[in-house]
Design an enzyme around this catalytic site. Structure first.
Site, PDB file in Angstrom:
ATOM      1  N   VAL A 153       9.865   8.028  -7.187  1.00 59.40           N
ATOM      2  CA  VAL A 153      10.691   7.151  -6.686  1.00 59.40           C
ATOM      3  C   VAL A 153      11.386   6.148  -7.992  1.00 59.40           C
ATOM      4  CG1 VAL A 153      10.966   4.843  -5.378  1.00 59.40           C
ATOM      5  CG2 VAL A 153       9.399   6.648  -4.413  1.00 59.40           C
ATOM      6  N   ASN A 198       4.176   6.506 -13.825  1.00 58.63           N
ATOM      7  CA  ASN A 198       4.613   7.721 -14.090  1.00 58.63           C
ATOM      8  C   ASN A 198       6.219   7.507 -14.382  1.00 58.63           C
ATOM      9  OD1 ASN A 198       2.567   9.269 -13.199  1.00 58.63           O
ATOM     10  ND2 ASN A 198       3.146   8.966 -10.969  1.00 58.63           N
ATOM     11  N   HIS A 200       7.005   1.147 -10.874  1.00 59.38           N
ATOM     12  CA  HIS A 200       6.076   0.776 -10.230  1.00 59.38           C
ATOM     13  C   HIS A 200       4.621   1.156 -10.870  1.00 59.38           C
ATOM     14  CE1 HIS A 200       7.513   4.721  -8.861  1.00 59.38           C
ATOM     15  NE2 HIS A 200       6.191   5.230  -8.559  1.00 59.38           N
ATOM     16  N   ARG A 255       0.763  -1.083  -0.076  1.00 55.91           N
ATOM     17  CA  ARG A 255       0.155  -0.043  -0.071  1.00 55.91           C
ATOM     18  C   ARG A 255       0.847   1.122  -0.003  1.00 55.91           C
ATOM     19  NH1 ARG A 255      -5.218  -1.778   0.200  1.00 55.91           N
ATOM     20  NH2 ARG A 255      -5.037  -3.949   1.206  1.00 55.91           N
ATOM     21  N   ASP A 256       0.607   2.316  -0.818  1.00 56.33           N
ATOM     22  CA  ASP A 256       1.035   3.490  -0.729  1.00 56.33           C
ATOM     23  C   ASP A 256       1.022   4.171   0.576  1.00 56.33           C
ATOM     24  OD1 ASP A 256       1.862   5.537  -3.729  1.00 56.33           O
ATOM     25  OD2 ASP A 256       1.645   6.386  -1.607  1.00 56.33           O
ATOM     26  N   HIS A 291       0.921   2.092 -10.234  1.00 53.42           N
ATOM     27  CA  HIS A 291      -0.042   2.495  -9.410  1.00 53.42           C
ATOM     28  C   HIS A 291      -1.510   2.056  -9.609  1.00 53.42           C
ATOM     29  CE1 HIS A 291       2.053   6.221  -7.668  1.00 53.42           C
ATOM     30  NE2 HIS A 291       2.728   6.039  -8.752  1.00 53.42           N
TER      31      HIS A 291
END
Ligand code: 5GP
Ligand code: ZN
Length: 111
Positions: free
Chosen positions: A93, A84, A97, A28-29, A99
Site C-alpha cells: 500500500v 516496508n 505506514h 487494525r490491519d 506496522h
C-alpha cells in the site's frame, strides 16, 4: 489523495480508527500477522518513507506506536515496529505506514 485506501481510512471514511491526533491515525490491519497488528499512518498522503523528509512526523509515528503498545498491554512482552519501502521491501500500500506487531512471539527474518 482521493483514491488511496489509507487516506480514506485515516479520514474516518472506511473502517474503524483506534487512535487519531492532528498528525497520525491508527487502525487494525485487515490481515493481522499476530494477535496485535496495528498500522500507524500519517494523515497527509506520503507514498513511502523514502519520500518523507519530516523527521518530527516520523518520530511522532514511533512514539505513537509505543503509546499504542502500552495501551494494548504488549509493552512488557515486547513488539516489533516495521516499515516496508517499495517493491523489494514488500510495500503493498503506497501510503507510508508503520506496522506495530506483537501479542505473541514473532519470528525474526525476511518475510
Ligand atoms: P505493506 O505490505 O504495504 O507494508 O502493508 C500493508 C498492510 O496493509 C498489510 O499488512 C495489509 O494486510 C494491510 N491492508 C491492506 N488493505 C487494508 C485495508 O483496506 N484495511 C486495513 N485495515 N488494512 C489493510
Ligand atoms: Zn494516502
Amino acid at each position: 489523495m482521493s483514491d488511496c485506501i489509507f487516506c480514506k481510512i485515516a479520514r474516518g471514511e472506511l473502517g474503524a480508527l483506534i487512535y487519531e491526533d492532528e498528525k497520525v491515525a491508527a487502525f487494525r490491519d485487515v490481515k493481522p500477522m499476530a494477535k496485535v497488528h496495528i498500522l500507524i499512518v500519517p494523515k497527509e498522503h506520503i507514498p513511502c518513507i523514502d519520500e518523507c523528509e519530516d523527521g518530527a512526523l516520523l518520530g511522532h509515528m514511533l512514539l505513537t506506536a509505543r503509546k499504542l503498545a502500552k495501551r494494548e498491554g504488549i509493552s512488557e512482552s515486547g513488539y516489533r515496529l516495521m516499515i516496508n519501502c517499495r517493491e523489494d521491501g514488500g510495500q503493498t500500500v503506497m501510503h507510508l505506514h508503520l506496522h506495530l506487531i506483537g501479542g505473541e512471539k514473532i519470528c525474526w527474518g525476511p518475510i
